[in-house]
Motif scaffolding. Sequence first.
Motif, PDB file in Angstrom:
ATOM      1  N   ALA A 212      23.965 -16.344  15.344  1.00 16.08           N
ATOM      2  CA  ALA A 212      23.661 -15.071  16.007  1.00 16.08           C
ATOM      3  C   ALA A 212      23.765 -13.884  15.060  1.00 16.08           C
ATOM      4  O   ALA A 212      22.952 -12.951  15.138  1.00 16.08           O
ATOM      5  CB  ALA A 212      24.601 -14.871  17.191  1.00 16.08           C
ATOM      6  N   SER A 213      24.765 -13.922  14.166  1.00 19.14           N
ATOM      7  CA  SER A 213      25.020 -12.744  13.319  1.00 19.14           C
ATOM      8  C   SER A 213      24.449 -12.855  11.901  1.00 19.14           C
ATOM      9  O   SER A 213      24.029 -11.852  11.316  1.00 19.14           O
ATOM     10  CB  SER A 213      26.523 -12.491  13.223  1.00 19.14           C
ATOM     11  N   HIS A 214      24.449 -14.062  11.331  1.00 19.76           N
ATOM     12  CA  HIS A 214      23.969 -14.275   9.955  1.00 19.76           C
ATOM     13  C   HIS A 214      23.148 -15.570   9.914  1.00 19.76           C
ATOM     14  O   HIS A 214      23.580 -16.584   9.355  1.00 19.76           O
ATOM     15  CB  HIS A 214      25.135 -14.367   8.967  1.00 19.76           C
ATOM     16  N   PRO A 215      21.973 -15.554  10.522  1.00 17.16           N
ATOM     17  CA  PRO A 215      21.178 -16.787  10.640  1.00 17.16           C
ATOM     18  C   PRO A 215      20.855 -17.444   9.298  1.00 17.16           C
ATOM     19  O   PRO A 215      20.737 -18.668   9.215  1.00 17.16           O
ATOM     20  CB  PRO A 215      19.910 -16.338  11.366  1.00 17.16           C
ATOM     21  N   LEU A 217      22.812 -17.692   6.769  1.00 18.83           N
ATOM     22  CA  LEU A 217      23.970 -18.483   6.363  1.00 18.83           C
ATOM     23  C   LEU A 217      24.124 -19.715   7.256  1.00 18.83           C
ATOM     24  O   LEU A 217      24.449 -20.801   6.784  1.00 18.83           O
ATOM     25  CB  LEU A 217      25.245 -17.634   6.417  1.00 18.83           C
ATOM     26  N   ALA A 218      23.895 -19.534   8.551  1.00 17.01           N
ATOM     27  CA  ALA A 218      23.987 -20.661   9.482  1.00 17.01           C
ATOM     28  C   ALA A 218      23.028 -21.771   9.078  1.00 17.01           C
ATOM     29  O   ALA A 218      23.334 -22.970   9.195  1.00 17.01           O
ATOM     30  CB  ALA A 218      23.685 -20.196  10.898  1.00 17.01           C
ATOM     31  N   GLU A 219      21.873 -21.384   8.569  1.00 14.05           N
ATOM     32  CA  GLU A 219      20.845 -22.353   8.198  1.00 14.05           C
ATOM     33  C   GLU A 219      21.282 -23.265   7.056  1.00 14.05           C
ATOM     34  O   GLU A 219      20.846 -24.414   6.976  1.00 14.05           O
ATOM     35  CB  GLU A 219      19.565 -21.594   7.805  1.00 14.05           C
ATOM     36  N   ILE A 220      22.166 -22.777   6.187  1.00 16.41           N
ATOM     37  CA  ILE A 220      22.569 -23.590   5.030  1.00 16.41           C
ATOM     38  C   ILE A 220      24.007 -24.124   5.164  1.00 16.41           C
ATOM     39  O   ILE A 220      24.559 -24.698   4.236  1.00 16.41           O
ATOM     40  CB  ILE A 220      22.440 -22.792   3.708  1.00 16.41           C
TER      41      ILE A 220
END
Length: 375
Positions: A212-215, A217-220
């Motif tokens: 939600a906040s840092h997509p 970063l979430a992706e990796i």
Amino acid sequence: MKKLKVVLLAGANSIHTIRWANGLQKAGLDVYLISQHPLMHNLNSEVKYYEFSNHGIFGYFLIVAKVRKILAEIQPDILNAHYASGYGTTARLVGFHPYILSVWGSDIFLFPKKSFIHHWLVNKNLLAADAIASTSHCMALETNKLVALKKPIFITPFGIDKDIFYKERNYSASGYLSEDKIVIGTVKSLKPVYGIDLLIKSFAILYNKLKASHPQLAEILRLRIVGGGQELEVLQALAASLNIYNLVEFIGQVNHEQVPEELAKLDIYVALSRSESFGVAILEAGLNQCPVVVSNVSGLAEVVVHEDTGLIVESENINEASEALSKLVLNPELIQRLGANGQKYVLENYLWPVSIKKMVNAFNATIELKHSRNY
């Protein structure tokens, strides 16, 4: 000068037993190892090894006469039994002195709580020894809670091998080890006590927040779980139920020699154990320059300096654990600083030669104590 002759009565299937045997031999002691567990790691050829058939619980009683005979032939300066329940029982029944009993963890924190008989057995074994060796201060305190001991308790932590675990990390331009992934992980047996389920839940919370906040970063973001054990299918199902199964790698069990390679793949090491007598894995990660997030159980908290070498969170608190992980993931410079501090801390306090020296000093003090009581 005469070599100190020591007999270790311990499980040869444990890497910690083998490291003690090899380390003491390299330090100049004449070392003998007696076990009813099969040898599963590389033992120095200079260490004399005796192995009996493994008959489980009954084996600790069945080998008493054989151990007594071997000790009569060797005439060691001291006997050192490892683990207060099994081999501690054998040592008590053998009746050899001077004798120091090394307590490891579950034999003090968990085994005595099973029943009155289990508690009674450990107490009898503790009282039979001339001295106790404990890997941590918190376990020494727990040992004294079990029974009032009018004898020394020496602190003999498991040391870390600099030649094996020391590593200087090279970070990418992103601030993490790699440009295309951020790896959180652990190297532990898949048992409930080690809280791998808590790690998976904390990671899921972190992932959903970052999505939600840092997509980007979430992706990796990735979770790497190294270890085998009884909980594998349960943990895989948990990851699937939290919709993060595609982000989690279950590597399986690896040999101890491969652990440094696995640690080198992790940006952050996590140990959310429910009980832990000593944080040897935390120190291995530290020497590998890997920052840690740990639960505040005594054995782990004892080897982590909060916000200096790692982050300590409340046990069983997955929200606090996810916040700690978030703090690191969002601040790669903090990852690097804690990792560097952790390495410095281990180098100054927990290298293997220091631990060997502490154990040898415990042996000599126990021998002197026994002799002083005899005269």
